[in-house]
Motif scaffolding. Structure first.
Motif, mmCIF file in Angstrom:
data_model
loop_
_atom_site.group_PDB
_atom_site.id
_atom_site.type_symbol
_atom_site.label_atom_id
_atom_site.label_comp_id
_atom_site.label_asym_id
_atom_site.label_seq_id
_atom_site.Cartn_x
_atom_site.Cartn_y
_atom_site.Cartn_z
ATOM 1 N N PRO A 191 0.813 -1.222 0.000
ATOM 2 C CA PRO A 191 0.000 0.000 0.000
ATOM 3 C C PRO A 191 0.847 1.273 0.000
ATOM 4 C CG PRO A 191 -0.940 -1.604 1.509
ATOM 5 C CD PRO A 191 0.402 -2.144 1.071
ATOM 6 N N GLU A 192 1.958 1.241 0.728
ATOM 7 C CA GLU A 192 2.879 2.381 0.761
ATOM 8 C C GLU A 192 3.521 2.578 -0.616
ATOM 9 O OE1 GLU A 192 7.237 2.625 2.562
ATOM 10 O OE2 GLU A 192 5.741 2.488 4.170
ATOM 11 N N ALA A 193 3.865 1.473 -1.282
ATOM 12 C CA ALA A 193 4.475 1.552 -2.607
ATOM 13 C C ALA A 193 3.512 2.169 -3.620
ATOM 14 C CB ALA A 193 4.921 0.161 -3.069
ATOM 15 N N VAL A 194 2.246 1.763 -3.574
ATOM 16 C CA VAL A 194 1.249 2.343 -4.485
ATOM 17 C C VAL A 194 1.184 3.857 -4.284
ATOM 18 C CG1 VAL A 194 -1.216 2.460 -5.038
ATOM 19 C CG2 VAL A 194 -0.095 0.231 -4.774
ATOM 20 N N ASP A 195 1.150 4.290 -3.045
ATOM 21 C CA ASP A 195 1.121 5.730 -2.770
ATOM 22 C C ASP A 195 2.368 6.417 -3.298
ATOM 23 O OD1 ASP A 195 -1.358 5.484 -1.567
ATOM 24 O OD2 ASP A 195 -0.549 5.443 0.485
ATOM 25 N N PHE A 196 3.529 5.776 -3.149
ATOM 26 C CA PHE A 196 4.764 6.357 -3.668
ATOM 27 C C PHE A 196 4.699 6.518 -5.183
ATOM 28 C CE2 PHE A 196 8.780 5.742 -5.847
ATOM 29 C CZ PHE A 196 9.489 6.846 -5.384
ATOM 30 N N VAL A 244 12.630 12.129 -7.496
ATOM 31 C CA VAL A 244 13.613 12.318 -6.418
ATOM 32 C C VAL A 244 12.979 13.070 -5.249
ATOM 33 C CG1 VAL A 244 15.805 13.431 -5.818
ATOM 34 C CG2 VAL A 244 15.599 12.130 -7.956
ATOM 35 N N ALA A 245 12.194 14.077 -5.536
ATOM 36 C CA ALA A 245 11.521 14.829 -4.472
ATOM 37 C C ALA A 245 10.550 13.940 -3.693
ATOM 38 C CB ALA A 245 10.787 16.036 -5.063
ATOM 39 N N ALA A 246 9.989 12.925 -4.356
ATOM 40 C CA ALA A 246 9.040 12.012 -3.705
ATOM 41 C C ALA A 246 9.745 10.927 -2.884
ATOM 42 C CB ALA A 246 8.128 11.367 -4.748
ATOM 43 N N GLY A 247 11.072 10.802 -3.046
ATOM 44 C CA GLY A 247 11.807 9.840 -2.241
ATOM 45 C C GLY A 247 12.662 8.844 -2.993
ATOM 46 N N ALA A 248 12.690 8.910 -4.329
ATOM 47 C CA ALA A 248 13.587 8.044 -5.092
ATOM 48 C C ALA A 248 15.021 8.528 -4.902
ATOM 49 C CB ALA A 248 13.219 8.063 -6.574
ATOM 50 N N GLN A 249 15.974 7.615 -5.016
ATOM 51 C CA GLN A 249 17.381 7.979 -4.901
ATOM 52 C C GLN A 249 18.034 7.957 -6.279
ATOM 53 O OE1 GLN A 249 19.387 5.553 -2.012
ATOM 54 N NE2 GLN A 249 18.075 6.240 -0.355
ATOM 55 N N VAL A 250 18.894 8.916 -6.516
ATOM 56 C CA VAL A 250 19.582 9.024 -7.799
ATOM 57 C C VAL A 250 20.613 7.902 -7.926
ATOM 58 C CG1 VAL A 250 21.090 10.454 -9.234
ATOM 59 C CG2 VAL A 250 19.244 11.515 -7.898
ATOM 60 N N VAL A 251 20.547 7.167 -9.030
ATOM 61 C CA VAL A 251 21.557 6.177 -9.391
ATOM 62 C C VAL A 251 22.469 6.792 -10.443
ATOM 63 C CG1 VAL A 251 21.963 3.894 -10.436
ATOM 64 C CG2 VAL A 251 20.033 4.240 -8.865
ATOM 65 N N GLN A 252 21.862 7.435 -11.435
ATOM 66 C CA GLN A 252 22.597 8.119 -12.499
ATOM 67 C C GLN A 252 21.884 9.429 -12.790
ATOM 68 O OE1 GLN A 252 25.526 7.237 -14.275
ATOM 69 N NE2 GLN A 252 25.284 9.336 -14.960
ATOM 70 N N ARG A 280 18.108 11.580 -23.654
ATOM 71 C CA ARG A 280 18.191 12.353 -22.415
ATOM 72 C C ARG A 280 17.700 11.373 -21.355
ATOM 73 N NH1 ARG A 280 20.899 16.029 -19.778
ATOM 74 N NH2 ARG A 280 19.666 17.051 -18.170
ATOM 75 N N LEU A 281 18.555 10.969 -20.413
ATOM 76 C CA LEU A 281 18.241 9.825 -19.573
ATOM 77 C C LEU A 281 18.863 9.947 -18.184
ATOM 78 C CD1 LEU A 281 16.916 6.956 -19.850
ATOM 79 C CD2 LEU A 281 19.196 6.118 -20.416
ATOM 80 N N GLY A 282 18.120 9.522 -17.189
ATOM 81 C CA GLY A 282 18.619 9.405 -15.822
ATOM 82 C C GLY A 282 18.017 8.167 -15.187
ATOM 83 N N ARG A 283 18.587 7.757 -14.065
ATOM 84 C CA ARG A 283 18.118 6.530 -13.411
ATOM 85 C C ARG A 283 17.985 6.754 -11.912
ATOM 86 N NH1 ARG A 283 21.704 1.141 -13.859
ATOM 87 N NH2 ARG A 283 20.794 -0.023 -12.154
ATOM 88 N N VAL A 284 16.860 6.287 -11.367
ATOM 89 C CA VAL A 284 16.612 6.349 -9.930
ATOM 90 C C VAL A 284 16.252 4.950 -9.433
ATOM 91 C CG1 VAL A 284 15.832 8.761 -9.973
ATOM 92 C CG2 VAL A 284 14.135 6.915 -10.174
ATOM 93 N N VAL A 285 16.366 4.778 -8.123
ATOM 94 C CA VAL A 285 15.872 3.566 -7.484
ATOM 95 C C VAL A 285 14.796 4.005 -6.498
ATOM 96 C CG1 VAL A 285 17.705 3.528 -5.709
ATOM 97 C CG2 VAL A 285 16.443 1.432 -6.258
ATOM 98 N N ASP A 286 13.665 3.320 -6.549
ATOM 99 C CA ASP A 286 12.572 3.684 -5.653
ATOM 100 C C ASP A 286 12.818 3.078 -4.261
ATOM 101 O OD1 ASP A 286 11.362 1.049 -5.492
ATOM 102 O OD2 ASP A 286 10.292 1.419 -7.351
ATOM 103 N N GLY A 298 13.298 -0.766 -4.044
ATOM 104 C CA GLY A 298 14.392 -1.444 -4.725
ATOM 105 C C GLY A 298 14.288 -1.556 -6.229
ATOM 106 N N HIS A 299 13.227 -1.018 -6.823
ATOM 107 C CA HIS A 299 13.079 -1.090 -8.286
ATOM 108 C C HIS A 299 13.748 0.117 -8.941
ATOM 109 C CE1 HIS A 299 10.556 -4.603 -8.331
ATOM 110 N NE2 HIS A 299 9.867 -4.098 -7.327
ATOM 111 N N HIS A 300 14.470 -0.153 -10.024
ATOM 112 C CA HIS A 300 15.178 0.894 -10.757
ATOM 113 C C HIS A 300 14.315 1.393 -11.903
ATOM 114 C CE1 HIS A 300 19.411 0.505 -9.132
ATOM 115 N NE2 HIS A 300 18.700 -0.390 -8.449
ATOM 116 N N TRP A 301 14.349 2.704 -12.096
ATOM 117 C CA TRP A 301 13.577 3.370 -13.145
ATOM 118 C C TRP A 301 14.515 4.243 -13.965
ATOM 119 C CZ3 TRP A 301 8.096 3.131 -13.334
ATOM 120 C CH2 TRP A 301 7.517 2.432 -12.266
ATOM 121 N N GLU A 302 14.536 4.017 -15.266
ATOM 122 C CA GLU A 302 15.217 4.931 -16.180
ATOM 123 C C GLU A 302 14.157 5.864 -16.734
ATOM 124 O OE1 GLU A 302 17.584 2.853 -19.067
ATOM 125 O OE2 GLU A 302 18.997 2.192 -17.526
ATOM 126 N N ILE A 303 14.414 7.142 -16.617
ATOM 127 C CA ILE A 303 13.463 8.172 -17.040
ATOM 128 C C ILE A 303 14.124 8.970 -18.151
ATOM 129 C CG2 ILE A 303 12.113 10.173 -16.311
ATOM 130 C CD1 ILE A 303 12.345 9.026 -13.412
#
Length: 123
Positions: A8-13, A84-92, A101-107, A110-115
């Protein structure tokens, strides 16, 4: 489908970080677990609490993930900063690389997202 702890916390995130909307949601265990179908700009994905008895494990349990989510958006820098403002951490950090134009965060689960987005369409 993304397996997570604290569903439930993940859905909100995901709603806060990526502007996801709920297309379907089933709460179990008195609201302590969830199976949900989410949509980000029409792209759907599922989120559910891990279920080791069914061989579904979260990255937290495994010590890392096996996939990366790719989120293609018109304004990748803004989407990246919002995550990142919502709580993801910068990986790249956001950069121009490989024609994108690309960056990567981890939520936080533990899931990684390339944006990103292609720098120009190939045709």
């Amino acid at each position: 489908m993304l397996s997570v702890r604290r569903g439930p916390e993940a859905v909100d995130f995901y709603k806060r970080a990526f502007g996801a909307t709920e297309a379907f949601r089933f709460d179990g265990d008195g609201g302590k677990s969830v199976v949900a179908r989410l949509s980000v700009n029409g792209a759907e994905f599922w989120v559910a609490d891990e279920s080791p008895e069914h061989k579904n494990f979260s990255p937290e349990t495994l010590g890392g993930g096996t996939v990366r989510m790719i989120l293609v958006v018109n304004e990748p820098d803004a989407a990246f900063d919002h995550a990142v403002a919502a709580g993801a951490q910068v990986v790249q950090a956001m950069e121009n690389n490989y024609g994108w134009r690309l960056g990567r965060v981890v939520d936080p689960y533990g899931h990684h997202w390339e944006i990103g987005k292609p720098l120009k369409e190939r045709g």
